[in-house]
Design an enzyme around this catalytic site. Structure first.
Site, PDB file in Angstrom:
ATOM      1  N   TYR A  26       0.891  -1.243   0.125  1.00 51.33           N
ATOM      2  CA  TYR A  26      -0.082   0.007   0.095  1.00 51.33           C
ATOM      3  C   TYR A  26       1.141   1.308   0.089  1.00 51.33           C
ATOM      4  O   TYR A  26       0.677   2.243  -0.732  1.00 51.33           O
ATOM      5  CB  TYR A  26      -0.894  -0.064   1.175  1.00 51.33           C
ATOM      6  CG  TYR A  26      -1.753   1.175   1.227  1.00 51.33           C
ATOM      7  CD1 TYR A  26      -3.024   1.303   0.553  1.00 51.33           C
ATOM      8  CD2 TYR A  26      -1.367   2.255   2.065  1.00 51.33           C
ATOM      9  CE1 TYR A  26      -3.626   2.644   0.583  1.00 51.33           C
ATOM     10  CE2 TYR A  26      -2.023   3.605   1.984  1.00 51.33           C
ATOM     11  CZ  TYR A  26      -3.255   3.763   1.505  1.00 51.33           C
ATOM     12  OH  TYR A  26      -4.169   5.024   1.227  1.00 51.33           O
ATOM     13  N   HIS A  38       2.258  12.026  -8.125  1.00 51.95           N
ATOM     14  CA  HIS A  38       1.943  11.158  -6.958  1.00 51.95           C
ATOM     15  C   HIS A  38       2.745   9.850  -7.105  1.00 51.95           C
ATOM     16  O   HIS A  38       1.999   8.970  -6.586  1.00 51.95           O
ATOM     17  CB  HIS A  38       0.276  10.836  -6.964  1.00 51.95           C
ATOM     18  CG  HIS A  38      -0.168  10.974  -5.678  1.00 51.95           C
ATOM     19  ND1 HIS A  38      -0.927  12.000  -5.133  1.00 51.95           N
ATOM     20  CD2 HIS A  38      -0.345   9.931  -4.722  1.00 51.95           C
ATOM     21  CE1 HIS A  38      -1.176  11.802  -3.834  1.00 51.95           C
ATOM     22  NE2 HIS A  38      -0.963  10.537  -3.627  1.00 51.95           N
ATOM     23  N   ARG A  63       1.363   7.009  -8.468  1.00 51.01           N
ATOM     24  CA  ARG A  63       0.034   6.074  -7.906  1.00 51.01           C
ATOM     25  C   ARG A  63      -1.245   6.234  -8.270  1.00 51.01           C
ATOM     26  O   ARG A  63      -2.278   5.834  -7.987  1.00 51.01           O
ATOM     27  CB  ARG A  63       0.073   6.543  -6.266  1.00 51.01           C
ATOM     28  CG  ARG A  63       1.255   5.691  -5.518  1.00 51.01           C
ATOM     29  CD  ARG A  63       1.588   6.301  -4.331  1.00 51.01           C
ATOM     30  NE  ARG A  63       0.604   6.065  -3.474  1.00 51.01           N
ATOM     31  CZ  ARG A  63       0.147   5.012  -2.812  1.00 51.01           C
ATOM     32  NH1 ARG A  63       1.087   4.107  -2.961  1.00 51.01           N
ATOM     33  NH2 ARG A  63      -0.872   4.675  -1.854  1.00 51.01           N
ATOM     34  N   ARG A  86      16.194   9.782  -5.685  1.00 52.62           N
ATOM     35  CA  ARG A  86      16.700   8.792  -4.932  1.00 52.62           C
ATOM     36  C   ARG A  86      18.002   8.966  -4.270  1.00 52.62           C
ATOM     37  O   ARG A  86      18.486   8.702  -3.279  1.00 52.62           O
ATOM     38  CB  ARG A  86      16.868   7.495  -5.833  1.00 52.62           C
ATOM     39  CG  ARG A  86      15.513   7.062  -6.253  1.00 52.62           C
ATOM     40  CD  ARG A  86      15.780   6.084  -7.545  1.00 52.62           C
ATOM     41  NE  ARG A  86      16.279   6.911  -8.523  1.00 52.62           N
ATOM     42  CZ  ARG A  86      16.997   6.617  -9.463  1.00 52.62           C
ATOM     43  NH1 ARG A  86      17.456   5.497  -9.652  1.00 52.62           N
ATOM     44  NH2 ARG A  86      17.641   7.388 -10.396  1.00 52.62           N
TER      45      ARG A  86
END
Length: 452
Positions: free
Chosen positions: A51, A315, A318, A357
């Site tokens: 999730y 997002h 997502r 990252r």
């Protein structure tokens, strides 16, 4: 032996690590290894892991985020004085020592018992601005207290009710949140197969709704007493929760009822318009930043609406599958002469989200014209699991949270900042102002020139 620059810098963290000889609390500073460790510690709670780190559909947008930023390469310059470096930046008149902000990540309580409190505390200690999510598993006031004197912004999933919206804005302002980040791409939840396969939605179990359960206006609408400092149990066992509801457990039934009511407020299916922004502008005394903008046209509309800035974001992939990568969006938005002029005049701010990252990624985003970044890690497939993303520094820090709580978050942040400052110096620059918006001098696009 003292370094040439005795002043404390982010890069001094590297020296400290070598001197102390300690094993990282997260097990590694390689984000891929930390991701693997997070998978390991959540092996009994895999639905929560997916999730948090999953994407929409086939994860196509997620892959595009990674591919877009990797197409650009840094061009190092030699024999330039980069002995004394800093990463200072100014956002909305506030001088910050970090160009990295902790992105608004919801429902952190499904990954660690301390949830958002651990993240807020680590951000305050390190000196990195925190953006709190409306979907937090702790109250606005509790997160602010944990953050101490840190800089903090509040992210809004825009409620359907104006009264609830006004109550939340008032609480955020009273708790010391200075900027409002309005998410535009989540008026509906995205199609996320990994969550649908397990019917995993923490809100339905009363987790991630604590902004609502601590809000007097929302709770009055439900007929339930306010819960000012609710802290959901960890870990969340949704199978057990469903069994409790089936057995008629009153507490579980009430949590489900409140979760549905909160979703109907914050992910209601009511799509807002540009004209609706006036309501927020009239009722928030401070900067307003729109999160989710991916075109120069929408950036111009944000300026027309008297917004103070945007977050270039999808997002973390997502919400919409098969979408453009955010670095391509950033490239086009900052190529707009109107946007660039407003940035230079200090009347409009462009932030970047979805894909950060490493320190090199931060440098690329600043050189492309972003003024700060919301960090995330993008990961490759492991053990047959589809590509996954942490949305909105997103979020490298969520790995650290899952692995080692507050200490894990702090280690990720200090490592990313040290990496950024070291890479900046080794590329021949001593400050962000030397690279900001200078894509032609600092970057080269692999495979040919920019498409613009």
């Amino acid at each position: 032996m003292e370094p040439l620059n005795a002043k404390t810098t982010w890069s001094s963290y590297l020296t400290q690590l070598y001197i102390k000889g300690q094993t990282p609390v997260n097990g590694s500073f390689d984000y891929r290894a930390v991701e693997e460790k997070a998978r390991e510690v959540t092996k009994d709670n895999r639905a929560a892991y997916m999730y948090t780190f999953g994407s929409a559909g086939t994860s196509g947008t997620y892959r595009n985020n990674l591919e877009d930023i990797e197409r650009w390469r840094i061009i190092p310059r030699m024999l330039r004085d980069a002995t004394n470096r800093n990463l200072d930046t100014t956002l909305f008149g506030v001088r910050l020592k970090s160009p990295i902000l902790i992105a608004p990540v919801g429902v952190q309580g499904i990954l660690h018992k301390d949830g958002e409190l651990a993240t807020a505390s680590a951000a305050g200690k390190v000196g990195v601005p925190l953006i709190m999510s409306t979907a937090s598993s702790r109250s606005i006031e509790a997160v602010a207290k944990a953050n101490g004197d840190g800089h903090r912004w509040y992210q809004l999933y825009w409620p359907r009710s104006n009264d609830v919206t006004l109550s939340i804005l008032g609480r955020a302002k009273a708790a010391g949140f200075t900027a409002l980040v309005v998410t535009l791409d989540t008026f509906l939840l995205g199609w996320r197969p990994h969550d649908l396969d397990t019917s995993y939605l923490p809100f339905m179990a009363g987790v991630g709704i604590q902004t609502g359960t601590s809000d007097p206006v929302f709770m009055k609408c439900t007929g339930v007493e306010v819960r000012p400092d609710e802290r959901p149990a960890f870990p969340l066992d949704t199978d057990d929760f469903r069994k409790r509801i089936a057995a008629g457990d009153e507490a579980a039934t009430l949590a489900f009822k409140l979760g549905v009511a909160w979703l109907q407020e914050t992910n209601s299916g009511l799509f807002r318009s540009w004209e609706d922004l006036k309501f927020l502008r009239d009722n928030w005394d401070g900067p307003i930043v729109l999160k989710g903008v991916q075109t120069a046209e929408d950036a111009h509309l944000a300026m027309d609406a008297k917004m103070d800035g945007i977050v270039v974001s999808n997002h973390g992939g997502r919400q919409v599958d098969g979408g453009i990568g955010t670095f391509s969006a950033l490239e086009k938005i900052t190529a707009s002469s109107r946007v660039r002029s407003a940035q230079e005049e200090g009347t409009f701010t462009v932030l970047f989200d979805s894909g950060i990252r490493t320190g090199s990624d931060v440098i690329k985003a600043i050189a492309m014209g972003a003024q700060a970044v919301l960090s995330k890690y993008i990961l490759g497939p492991r053990d047959g699991v589809a590509l996954m993303i942490i949305d909105a520094v997103g979020r490298p820090f969520m790995y650290g949270l899952a692995v080692a709580g507050e200490d894990g978050v702090e280690e990720v942040l200090r490592g990313l900042l040290a990496d950024t400052e070291i890479s900046l110096g080794l590329s021949g620059y001593k400050g962000l102002s030397e690279i900001w918006g200078k894509r032609e001098a600092v970057l080269e696009r692999a495979g040919g020139p920019s498409r613009l």
